[in-house]
Design an enzyme around this catalytic site. Structure first.
Site, PDB file in Angstrom:
ATOM      1  N   PHE A   1     -42.563  21.117  17.227  1.00 31.30           N
ATOM      2  CA  PHE A   1     -42.397  22.453  16.652  1.00 31.30           C
ATOM      3  C   PHE A   1     -41.124  23.116  17.213  1.00 31.30           C
ATOM      4  CE2 PHE A   1     -46.567  24.246  14.682  1.00 31.30           C
ATOM      5  CZ  PHE A   1     -46.606  23.196  13.797  1.00 31.30           C
ATOM      6  N   SER A   2     -40.928  24.363  16.809  1.00 25.74           N
ATOM      7  CA  SER A   2     -39.670  25.050  17.130  1.00 25.74           C
ATOM      8  C   SER A   2     -39.446  25.244  18.628  1.00 25.74           C
ATOM      9  CB  SER A   2     -39.640  26.407  16.435  1.00 25.74           C
ATOM     10  OG  SER A   2     -39.458  26.179  15.058  1.00 25.74           O
TER      11      SER A   2
ATOM     12  N   GLN B   1     -36.442  22.284  11.974  1.00 23.87           N
ATOM     13  CA  GLN B   1     -37.759  21.780  11.606  1.00 23.87           C
ATOM     14  C   GLN B   1     -37.610  20.925  10.354  1.00 23.87           C
ATOM     15  OE1 GLN B   1     -41.229  22.755  13.188  1.00 23.87           O
ATOM     16  NE2 GLN B   1     -39.532  22.283  14.551  1.00 23.87           N
TER      17      GLN B   1
ATOM     18  N   GLU C   1     -44.190  34.835  15.758  1.00 18.90           N
ATOM     19  CA  GLU C   1     -43.565  33.515  15.892  1.00 18.90           C
ATOM     20  C   GLU C   1     -42.104  33.659  16.322  1.00 18.90           C
ATOM     21  OE1 GLU C   1     -45.849  30.569  12.811  1.00 18.90           O
ATOM     22  OE2 GLU C   1     -44.201  31.690  11.937  1.00 18.90           O
TER      23      GLU C   1
ATOM     24  N   ASN D   1     -37.458  23.846   7.746  1.00 14.68           N
ATOM     25  CA  ASN D   1     -37.669  25.270   7.972  1.00 14.68           C
ATOM     26  C   ASN D   1     -36.840  25.736   9.165  1.00 14.68           C
ATOM     27  OD1 ASN D   1     -40.504  23.872   8.577  1.00 14.68           O
ATOM     28  ND2 ASN D   1     -40.557  25.610   9.922  1.00 14.68           N
ATOM     29  N   ASP D   2     -37.420  26.336  10.179  1.00 15.73           N
ATOM     30  CA  ASP D   2     -36.648  27.044  11.219  1.00 15.73           C
ATOM     31  C   ASP D   2     -35.444  26.274  11.776  1.00 15.73           C
ATOM     32  OD1 ASP D   2     -39.180  28.116  10.957  1.00 15.73           O
ATOM     33  OD2 ASP D   2     -39.647  28.066  13.089  1.00 15.73           O
TER      34      ASP D   2
HETATM   35  C1  FRU Z   1     -42.092  29.357  12.031  1.00 19.80           C
HETATM   36  C2  FRU Z   1     -42.988  28.241  12.543  1.00 19.80           C
HETATM   37  C3  FRU Z   1     -42.997  28.178  14.060  1.00 19.80           C
HETATM   38  C4  FRU Z   1     -43.391  26.757  14.332  1.00 19.80           C
HETATM   39  C5  FRU Z   1     -42.708  26.028  13.191  1.00 19.80           C
HETATM   40  C6  FRU Z   1     -43.506  24.887  12.611  1.00 19.80           C
HETATM   41  O1  FRU Z   1     -41.712  29.175  10.703  1.00 19.80           O
HETATM   42  O2  FRU Z   1     -44.308  28.377  12.037  1.00 19.80           O
HETATM   43  O3  FRU Z   1     -43.856  29.117  14.680  1.00 19.80           O
HETATM   44  O4  FRU Z   1     -42.949  26.326  15.572  1.00 19.80           O
HETATM   45  O5  FRU Z   1     -42.488  26.976  12.167  1.00 19.80           O
HETATM   46  O6  FRU Z   1     -42.782  24.243  11.600  1.00 19.80           O
END
Ligand code: FRU
Length: 543
Positions: free
Chosen positions: A133-134, A93, A255, A76-77
Site C-alpha cells: 500500500f501507499s 499504486q 488516508e 492510484n496514489d
Molecule cells: C488511498 C488508498 C491508501 C492505500 C492505497 C491502497 O487512495 O486507499 O489509503 O494505501 O490507496 O491502494
C-alpha cells in the site's frame, strides 16, 4: 460498505452489471475500492467512448498527454516521491494484472524534469498475499539505517522506502531499500517495523526533522480519524510520539497524510507546518477530498491553528492522496506535490488499456489572506517546456477576443491558458474549453457568489452520478471592478484550474471527444474584458 441503491435499480438486462455489483460488494472492504463501489455501475456504462482517436499506446482519445499514466493497467496514489542524484522518482499504486483496483504493487518511473517520465520495472511487488500500500521514500544521507553500502570510499547513501503491508485484517509499516538509484529493491528482513495489530493503520510519510535530529513518520488510524506520529533515529525502531485528530472533516476514513514546513510568503522568518489528510467521503464535493491543517510542529506534537475550520486543497472532484517530494535540494527549496486524478473511479469504462492518472506537479506555498494563512498551489515552472504555438490577446472585449481566437484558429485538446479578465457587471463569465459537437467544459466565476467553478455537465456524453455536484466551485475573493487571474491546464481527460495566486484550485476529469477542441470566452454581460490572455498548445510528453 453497502453497495449503492443505484445498482438495485438497474434494468433486468444488466446481468453483467449485477455480477459486477456482487464483485464490487465482495471487494468493498478494500479501502480504495470502497469508494468506487459506492458508484452506480450504470453511470459507468453511460459513457460511449472508443469510436474515435487512435488505439496506439499514449495516443488514445482520452490518454493524458502530459499527466503521468502507466502504459497500461490500474494506478492510484502517487507513492515514495523522492529526488536523488538528479532524478525524480515516482512510485505509484499499481495493479499489474488489470484495469481494476487490486494486487497493489509499487510501479516506478523516473524523470529529470518532472515532465518526461521513463517507466521502470515494478519496484515493490505483492508477496504472500501482502499488498504494497501507499507510503514514502527518503534518502538516507548518513546511512542511519545501515542499509547503505558503497563500492568506493564515499560515505554510503541509499534510498529507503517506507510502505504499508496490507493483508485482510492487518496493516503494518515496512521498509525496503535500494543501493542502485532505485533500480532494484530489497525488502528489510525484519519487517514489519511497526505492528499495532490493527487494520486501517497505513500510509507512512517519513521526513528528517532537523531540529530534533530524528526521522518522523506520520501515519493514519483511518477509521479513528487520527494522524499518529512516530520518531526514530535509524528508520528501523520507532516510538509513538503523538496523535492528531479527530479534527476537520471526519467522514469516511482518513488516508495518505503528509506533514511539512513551509515559509509564509513575504513574512521573513515565519514558518508554519502543513498537515494534509485525505477523506474518503464527505469532501468538499461530497466525495473523496484533500483537507489540510496549518499549525506548528515541535518534533513531537502537531498543533493546528486552523482546527476550527476545514480547509480544502482542491475544490474539484478529482484530486486525492496528494503527497510531496522528499529531498528536493535546499538550493531549489521548493515543496512540490502530486495527487491522484481520481478519474479511475468512473473512467473505468474507457476501452483503453490504461486507467488512472496523476495531477500535474504543483509547487506549494503559504500566503496570508484576509481570513488567515492559506495553502496556495502553482503549476511547476518545468511545464513550460511543453509550450508550442502561442497566441496572445490583450485589452479586448470578450467578443473581440473571441474573434481573434477564431481567426487565428486557436484550439486544442492539450492547452495551457493564462488569462487575466475583468468580469465588469457580469454575474457569470469565463472560458469554455474542449468545446464542440454539443460538448463543452465551463471554467468560470460566479461574481454574485464569489466563486470559481468548473461546470462539466456538458463535458461529454457521460451522465454524471446524480448524487454528485455536476458543477464544482470554490471560494474566490471577487470585488467589484477587480480583475482575476485564471491559470488553466487542459488535457485529453482533465482540466486543472488555478485561481488568482493559486488559493482556489479545481481538478476535474472530463471525457470529451477528441475533436471537441474549441475554446471560447463567454459572459452574460458585454462589459467583461480580457486584460490579457495567453494560450499555448502543449506538446505531448510521451510521443
Ligand atoms: C488511498 C488508498 C491508501 C492505500 C492505497 C491502497 O487512495 O486507499 O489509503 O494505501 O490507496 O491502494
Amino acid at each position: 460498505m453497502a453497495l449503492s441503491p443505484g445498482v438495485g435499480a438497474l434494468p433486468k438486462t444488466s446481468a453483467v452489471v449485477r455480477l459486477l455489483g456482487v464483485f464490487c460488494l465482495l471487494l468493498s472492504w478494500f479501502p480504495a475500492y470502497a469508494r468506487f463501489a459506492q458508484r452506480p455501475q450504470s453511470v459507468a456504462l453511460a459513457l460511449k467512448v472508443g469510436q474515435e482517436g487512435s488505439t496506439d499506446l499514449y495516443d488514445e482519445a482520452h490518454r493524458p498527454q502530459f499527466h503521468f499514466t502507466s502504459p497500461k493497467n490500474w494506478i492510484n496514489d502517487p507513492n515514495g516521491l523522492v529526488f536523488y542524484k538528479g532524478e525524480y522518482h515516482l512510485f505509484y499504486q499499481y495493479n499489474p494484472f488489470g484495469v481494476e483496483w487490486g494486487h497493489m504493487n509499487w510501479g516506478h518511473a523516473v524523470s529529470r524534469d518532472l515532465i518526461h517520465w521513463q517507466n521502470l520495472p515494478i519496484a515493490l511487488a505483492e508477496e504472500n498475499g501482502v499488498m504494497i500500500f501507499s507510503g514514502s521514500a527518503v534518502v538516507d544521507w548518513h546511512n542511519s539505517s545501515g542499509f547503505c553500502h558503497s563500492s568506493n570510499s564515499e560515505a554510503p547513501t541509499c534510498l529507503v522506502a517506507i510502505y504499508t503491508g496490507h493483508s485482510p485484517k492487518l496493516e503494518t509499516q515496512n521498509l525496503a531499500y535500494s543501493n542502485d538509484n532505485g533500480r532494484t529493491w530489497t525488502k528489510y528482513a525484519d519487517n514489519p517495523v511497526i505492528d499495532l495489530h490493527l487494520g486501517g493503520f497505513r500510509d507512512p510519510k517519513v521526513f528528517w526533522h532537523e531540529d530534533t535530529h530524528k526521522w518522523v513518520m506520520v501515519t493514519v488510524l483511518a477509521s479513528q480519524h487520527k494522524a499518529r506520529l512516530f520518531g526514530s533515529t535509524d528508520l528501523k525502531h520507532w516510538t509513538a510520539l503523538s496523535d492528531f485528530g479527530p479534527a476537520g472533516a471526519t467522514s469516511g476514513a482518513w488516508e495518505v497524510p503528509d506533514l511539512f514546513p513551509l515559509p509564509v510568503d513575504n513574512e521573513s522568518g515565519q514558518t508554519k507546518w502543513v498537515l494534509s489528510v485525505d477523506v474518503t467521503s464527505g469532501g468538499v464535493t461530497g466525495g473523496a477530498g484533500n483537507q489540510y491543517f496549518i499549525g506548528s510542529f515541535d518534533g513531537t506534537t502537531f498543533s493546528a491553528d486552523t482546527a476550527d475550520r476545514t480547509l480544502w486543497a482542491d475544490y474539484g472532484a478529482d484530486f486525492y492522496a496528494a503527497t510531496s517530494f522528499s529531498d528536493i535540494p535546499k538550493s531549489d527549496g521548493r515543496r512540490i506535490w502530486v495527487g491522484w486524478l481520481t478519474s479511475s473511479e468512473y473512467g473505468k469504462v474507457l476501452p483503453d488499456a490504461w486507467r488512472g492518472a496523476h495531477s500535474i506537479p504543483r509547487e506549494l506555498k503559504l500566503m496570508r489572506f484576509a481570513d488567515g494563512i492559506r495553502l496556495v498551489q502553482e503549476p511547476v515552472a518545468e511545464l513550460r517546456v511543453l509550450r508550442q504555438r502561442h497566441t496572445r490577446v490583450e485589452a479586448r472585449s470578450f467578443t473581440e477576443a473571441n474573434a481573434v481566437l477564431q481567426s487565428q484558429k486557436v484550439r486544442g485538446d492539450t492547452l495551457e491558458i493564462l488569462a487575466e479578465i475583468n468580469p465588469g457587471d457580469a454575474a457569470e463569465c469565463g472560458i469554455k474549453v474542449r468545446k464542440g459537437d454539443g460538448e463543452e467544459t465551463l471554467i468560470g466565476v460566479d461574481t454574485r457568489q464569489s466563486q470559481l467553478f468548473v461546470d462539466r455537465t456538458r463535458s461529454s456524453e457521460y451522465s454524471f452520478d446524480p448524487r454528485r455536484p455536476t458543477r464544482d466551485a470554490g471560494p474566490m475573493a471577487l470585488a467589484s471592478g477587480k480583475s482575476l487571474r485564471l491559470h488553466i491546464f487542459v488535457d485529453r481527460s482533465s482540466v486543472e484550474v488555478f485561481g488568482d495566486r493559486g488559493e482556489t484550485v479545481l481538478s476535474e476529469s472530463i471525457f470529451p471527444k477528441l475533436k471537441s477542441d474549441g475554446i471560447e470566452l463567454y459572459s452574460n454581460d458585454k462589459q467583461a474584458r480580457v486584460l490579457s490572455m495567453d494560450v499555448w498548445n502543449l506538446k505531448s510528453a510521451y510521443r
